[in-house]
Scaffold this motif. Structure first.
Motif, PDB file in Angstrom:
ATOM      1  N   GLY A 205       0.238  44.338  -7.335  1.00 45.06           N
ATOM      2  CA  GLY A 205      -0.638  45.480  -7.553  1.00 45.06           C
ATOM      3  C   GLY A 205      -2.102  45.101  -7.566  1.00 45.06           C
ATOM      4  O   GLY A 205      -2.956  45.860  -7.091  1.00 45.06           O
ATOM      5  N   PHE A 206      -2.419  43.905  -8.074  1.00 44.20           N
ATOM      6  CA  PHE A 206      -3.812  43.466  -8.139  1.00 44.20           C
ATOM      7  C   PHE A 206      -4.381  43.145  -6.751  1.00 44.20           C
ATOM      8  O   PHE A 206      -5.591  43.171  -6.553  1.00 44.20           O
ATOM      9  N   THR A 207      -3.523  42.797  -5.817  1.00 41.99           N
ATOM     10  CA  THR A 207      -4.001  42.397  -4.489  1.00 41.99           C
ATOM     11  C   THR A 207      -3.752  43.450  -3.417  1.00 41.99           C
ATOM     12  O   THR A 207      -4.296  43.329  -2.314  1.00 41.99           O
ATOM     13  N   ALA A 208      -2.990  44.496  -3.713  1.00 43.60           N
ATOM     14  CA  ALA A 208      -2.577  45.442  -2.676  1.00 43.60           C
ATOM     15  C   ALA A 208      -3.737  46.142  -1.999  1.00 43.60           C
ATOM     16  O   ALA A 208      -3.712  46.370  -0.780  1.00 43.60           O
ATOM     17  N   ARG A 209      -4.777  46.511  -2.763  1.00 42.68           N
ATOM     18  CA  ARG A 209      -5.866  47.284  -2.180  1.00 42.68           C
ATOM     19  C   ARG A 209      -6.885  46.435  -1.430  1.00 42.68           C
ATOM     20  O   ARG A 209      -7.674  46.957  -0.637  1.00 42.68           O
ATOM     21  N   ALA A 210      -6.914  45.138  -1.684  1.00 36.48           N
ATOM     22  CA  ALA A 210      -7.908  44.273  -1.040  1.00 36.48           C
ATOM     23  C   ALA A 210      -7.525  44.013   0.418  1.00 36.48           C
ATOM     24  O   ALA A 210      -6.380  43.691   0.725  1.00 36.48           O
ATOM     25  N   ILE A 211      -8.491  44.166   1.303  1.00 35.08           N
ATOM     26  CA  ILE A 211      -8.252  43.883   2.720  1.00 35.08           C
ATOM     27  C   ILE A 211      -7.794  42.442   2.896  1.00 35.08           C
ATOM     28  O   ILE A 211      -6.934  42.149   3.737  1.00 35.08           O
ATOM     29  N   GLN A 212      -8.347  41.537   2.113  1.00 33.13           N
ATOM     30  CA  GLN A 212      -8.012  40.122   2.235  1.00 33.13           C
ATOM     31  C   GLN A 212      -6.691  39.761   1.544  1.00 33.13           C
ATOM     32  O   GLN A 212      -6.243  38.628   1.642  1.00 33.13           O
ATOM     33  N   LYS A 213      -6.095  40.732   0.849  1.00 31.99           N
ATOM     34  CA  LYS A 213      -4.774  40.554   0.225  1.00 31.99           C
ATOM     35  C   LYS A 213      -4.705  39.359  -0.713  1.00 31.99           C
ATOM     36  O   LYS A 213      -3.723  38.626  -0.742  1.00 31.99           O
ATOM     37  N   ARG A 214      -5.745  39.176  -1.461  1.00 31.03           N
ATOM     38  CA  ARG A 214      -5.764  38.121  -2.471  1.00 31.03           C
ATOM     39  C   ARG A 214      -6.789  38.491  -3.539  1.00 31.03           C
ATOM     40  O   ARG A 214      -7.579  39.423  -3.370  1.00 31.03           O
ATOM     41  N   MET A 215      -6.793  37.739  -4.611  1.00 30.33           N
ATOM     42  CA  MET A 215      -7.810  37.897  -5.641  1.00 30.33           C
ATOM     43  C   MET A 215      -9.019  37.025  -5.326  1.00 30.33           C
ATOM     44  O   MET A 215      -8.923  36.058  -4.558  1.00 30.33           O
ATOM     45  N   ALA A 216     -10.126  37.362  -5.927  1.00 29.41           N
ATOM     46  CA  ALA A 216     -11.302  36.504  -5.827  1.00 29.41           C
ATOM     47  C   ALA A 216     -11.129  35.276  -6.707  1.00 29.41           C
ATOM     48  O   ALA A 216     -10.444  35.314  -7.732  1.00 29.41           O
TER      49      ALA A 216
END
Length: 250
Positions: A205-216
């Motif tokens: 859920g934390f990575t789903a919306r990011a285009i890069q599909k990861r956390m910072a």
């Protein structure tokens, strides 16, 4: 950042600790603020060993006297306060609004809103007195632009940080003080690691919306803060700068 003094709040771990390391590498003198003196010592030790100029100001951003003391430490130790990264924050789990205890609301608003307010109130007069302007960066969140599913007071608090940022930028722009905010997405801090260790299913859920599909990584957020604290962003003020892996583009 050579020749500049920067105050970093929430500096004992995560994004704040990464910023301390990066800002020191770029030549800034640092005042590091967080509640736990022992945790600040662990961050400062390696920096000082490498020759960085670091002063510590243990304290709580919700207490005006603690913030005033941290700002005073910058002036007394290094002669000025040229910039600030107001990064301290606090959140809680996603309890529904109608079930949320009042004490959680108070704590979230105190740290995230009153904490930034206290910092601005004590940092800006010193910058005005110097006549040389300054740069201030406040940490907001993707929860500061839309409802992300985070607990409701956190969403409200991070919206408020953006409002304070815009108001301060407008009021003090003529004095050469630039105020911007980071809109930070999910970041792999120690706190996040602890959460995912207990509930690994949340990571998707934390990575789903990011285009890069990861956390910072914390240093990636710190790099944006360093840019905003430097002359490289000299024509930017009142801005909400997304550091979210493309989350806000969708």
């Amino acid at each position: 950042m050579s020749g500049r003094t920067i105050l970093i709040t929430g500096a004992s771990r995560g994004i704040g600790a990464a910023a301390a390391e990066l800002f020191a590498e770029e030549g800034a003198a640092l005042v590091l603020m967080a509640r736990r003196a022992d945790a600040l010592d662990r961050v400062a030790g390696p920096l000082v060993a490498r020759g960085a100029r670091v002063a510590l100001a243990a304290g709580d951003v919700t207490r005006p006297a603690d913030v005033e003391r941290a700002v005073g430490t910058a002036v007394d130790t290094f002669g000025s306060l040229d910039g600030a990264f107001n990064n301290a924050g606090w959140g809680s789990g996603g309890t529904p609004l109608h079930e949320l205890d009042e004490s959680v609301y108070d704590r979230v608003m105190d740290v995230n809103v009153r904490g930034v307010w206290n910092c601005l109130r004590h940092q800006i007069p010193v910058m005005l007195k110097s006549g040389s302007g300054g740069t201030i960066v406040n940490t907001s969140s993707t929860a500061g632009t839309v409802a992300t599913g985070a607990v409701a007071p956190y969403v409200a608090a991070k919206h408020a940080v953006l409002g304070l940022t815009k108001a301060a930028a407008m009021e003090y722009g003529d004095a050469g003080i630039r105020v911007n905010a980071l809109v930070v997405g999910s970041t792999r801090t120690e706190l996040m690691d602890e959460l995912l260790e207990e509930a690994p299913e949340l990571e998707a859920g934390f990575t789903a919306r990011a285009i890069q599909k990861r956390m910072a990584e914390p240093r990636e957020v710190a790099q944006a803060a360093a840019w905003l604290c430097s002359d490289r962003s000299s024509f930017l003020t009142g801005a909400s700068v997304p550091v979210d892996g493309g989350w806000s583009a969708i």
